[in-house]
Enzyme design. Structure first.
Site, PDB file in Angstrom:
ATOM      1  N   GLU A  87       0.819  -1.224   0.000  1.00 53.78           N
ATOM      2  CA  GLU A  87       0.000   0.000   0.000  1.00 53.78           C
ATOM      3  C   GLU A  87       0.853   1.275   0.000  1.00 53.78           C
ATOM      4  O   GLU A  87       0.590   2.205   0.770  1.00 53.78           O
ATOM      5  CB  GLU A  87      -0.962  -0.002   1.184  1.00 53.78           C
ATOM      6  CG  GLU A  87      -2.032  -1.070   1.072  1.00 53.78           C
ATOM      7  CD  GLU A  87      -3.107  -0.983   2.152  1.00 53.78           C
ATOM      8  OE1 GLU A  87      -2.961  -0.154   3.075  1.00 53.78           O
ATOM      9  OE2 GLU A  87      -4.074  -1.760   2.077  1.00 53.78           O
TER      10      GLU A  87
ATOM     11  N   GLU B  43      -5.551  -8.324  -0.564  1.00 58.38           N
ATOM     12  CA  GLU B  43      -6.313  -8.004   0.658  1.00 58.38           C
ATOM     13  C   GLU B  43      -7.758  -7.765   0.259  1.00 58.38           C
ATOM     14  O   GLU B  43      -8.037  -6.882  -0.559  1.00 58.38           O
ATOM     15  CB  GLU B  43      -5.764  -6.759   1.375  1.00 58.38           C
ATOM     16  CG  GLU B  43      -4.455  -6.973   2.104  1.00 58.38           C
ATOM     17  CD  GLU B  43      -4.067  -5.779   2.971  1.00 58.38           C
ATOM     18  OE1 GLU B  43      -4.988  -5.127   3.540  1.00 58.38           O
ATOM     19  OE2 GLU B  43      -2.860  -5.511   3.083  1.00 58.38           O
TER      20      GLU B  43
END
Length: 503
Positions: free
Chosen positions: A172, A291
């Site tokens: 991320e 995710e």
């Protein structure tokens, strides 16, 4: 109105990569400590790992597990988790404002993966660290011996390499919350050079570059275009993340959110195609959706823990969503979307596996049990391997405020050619029952009903707990009939179905 479904043996979307049913363990909350690892537990094995949890993970048949993060990895020193446990440092984890003992590191987690019947997917720190630490980590993990880092691994008790093939280049990195957050240009250059160095060690590695943390990021989808432009020839996958919530308590809109997921996948697939064409490349980059899950039930509790403590607690109960029956339907819808997009989504990781937004929950020193969402994941992982079929579906729809029209019945199907099965995953996200008629074409002259599992409940908010672990569980389905190559029946309101036909 009857929902009609046509499945033809020759109308195939893609062979499904088994890693579509992967998962994720981060050093966060109780995922590791009192989750998978609890040396004082009655079920603990010789490595301190809970056997009751291992048994549940093996039941899910998870092919790959991403580790050690997540946000945690962006300030993680992998060297802290090797060597004698009594000499490992305690560190402060800036991502979750907790303490990390480093009792579990690469060696322990790799041993756990072997016991749980899964493969390891490792993430390297490209937040606070960079290329040198990544190549050292790779050498430590995968080199046979005769070099500094591989000889250190051998000295630490592991003669044979871990031979990890799947590596994430950070996590991320588009997110301002991330330790070492970077612009797309900064990250893309670093990821490119890191990937080059790792490939110089082993050209057969599979490398995952960071895409957007979610489709609401202000940099999406320009982030994907920039990062892929800088890394395309050195990576195999781009990572996407997405979480789902029903904070508005609007079931109809909540259960339509997989339309947003589908749009997200299609958009990023378009960016991949654009960069592929721009570079005149014959190489294909795929999506690692590493995710995904429902995440909102624990938000208030987490806020109190993270904002209310004055210190750095060790393994506090963070992100411990208790899932309800409504979430069963949502997880079924998400997995159906991945099956239908398996031509571009090759890897997906349910985030996470134990205690932290997870299908498995534990009590410290006590029980382990299956959350409601355990079951749709179980059915897909066990029976969703083979060829994803390109179905023709016609039936009633309803209007969802955030996405528009969606089918009342969401259907995906997988052909297991080797074993001779076609499995349908059907979710009725509407409040009424719908007749269904499924036609099989090109599979032969007859099919028989092998199994029909259904999940439904009078209370959409019903949950499983340690005291009542079987409040929401599958039951044998009724009312479905197979005649020749035609299946007919009724799909009750708010229900999940796994229908398995022998052909």
């Amino acid at each position: 109105m009857t929902v009609t479904v046509t499945a033809h043996a020759r109308y195939v979307i893609s062979d499904i990569d088994p890693r579509l049913y992967g998962s994720f363990i981060e050093h966060l909350g109780r995922a590791v400590y009192t989750g998978i690892y609890e040396p004082q537990h009655d079920s603990a094995d010789e490595n301190g790992m809970r056997r009751d949890v291992i048994d549940l993970v093996r039941e899910l048949d998870v092919p790959v597990v991403r580790y050690p993060g997540g946000n945690f990895v962006s300030a993680y020193n992998w060297e802290d988790g090797i060597g004698p446990k009594d000499q490992r440092p305690v560190r402060l984890d800036l991502a979750w404002h907790t303490s990390e003992s480093n009792e579990v590191g690469l060696h322990e987690f790799a041993d756990w993966c072997k016991a749980a019947g899964t493969e390891l997917m490792l993430a390297v720190n490209l937040g606070s660290r960079g290329l040198d630490e990544a190549r050292n980590f790779l050498e430590y993990a995968n080199h046979k011996g005769g070099s500094y880092w591989s000889d250190l691994r051998i000295a630490n008790g592991r003669k044979e390499p871990f031979d990890v093939k799947l590596w994430c280049l950070g996590n991320e990195m588009d997110g301002p919350w991330q330790i070492g957050h970077k612009t797309a240009e900064e990250y893309g250059r670093l990821a490119h050079e890191t990937a080059k160095a790792m490939r110089a060690f082993d050209k057969s590695l599979e490398l995952v570059v960071c895409g957007s943390s979610n489709a609401k990021m202000p940099t999406y989808p320009a982030w994907e275009a920039t990062v892929l432009d800088l890394t395309y020839n050195e990576v195999d996958y781009i990572s996407l993340h997405m979480y789902f919530d029903n904070k508005a308590n609007n079931t109809a809109d909540y259960l339509a959110q997989n339309k947003k997921l589908d749009d997200y996948i299609v958009s990023v697939a378009g960016v991949i195609d654009f960069i592929k064409a721009k570079k005149r490349s014959s190489k294909r980059v795929y999506i690692s959706f590493d995710e995904w899950n429902v995440w909102y039930h624990s938000n208030e509790q987490d806020r109190k823990i993270l904002e209310g403590n004055d210190g750095w607690p060790f393994a506090p109960p963070l992100l411990e969503d208790i899932y309800n029956f409504e979430d069963v339907l949502q997880v079924g819808l998400i997995i159906n979307t991945f099956i239908r997009r398996s031509d571009v989504v090759r890897i997906a990781c349910l985030a996470q596996l134990v205690n932290v937004i997870a299908p498995i929950m534990t009590e410290p020193g006590g029980k382990a049990w299956r959350q409601t969402i355990f079951y749709p994941f179980l059915f897909a992982s066990r029976h969703g391997r083979g060829k994803a079929l390109d179905l023709k579906v016609s039936g009633p729809t309803y209007h969802a405020p955030s996405v528009g029209e969606v089918d009342c019945l969401d259907v995906a199907a997988v052909h297991d050619e080797a074993q001779g099965f076609v499995t349908f995953f059907v979710v009725n996200r509407s409040e009424t029952s719908h007749p269904i008629e499924i036609s099989l074409e090109g599979f032969g002259d007859a099919a028989t009903l092998s199994d029909h599992q259904v999940m439904t409940h009078a209370d959409l908010k019903a949950v499983n707990t340690a005291a009542r672990p079987d409040a929401v569980v599958p039951a044998q389905g009724r009312g479905v009939t197979v005649t020749g190559t035609r299946l007919t029946g009724a799909i009750s309101a708010y229900s999940y179905h796994m229908i398995r036909l022998k052909i």
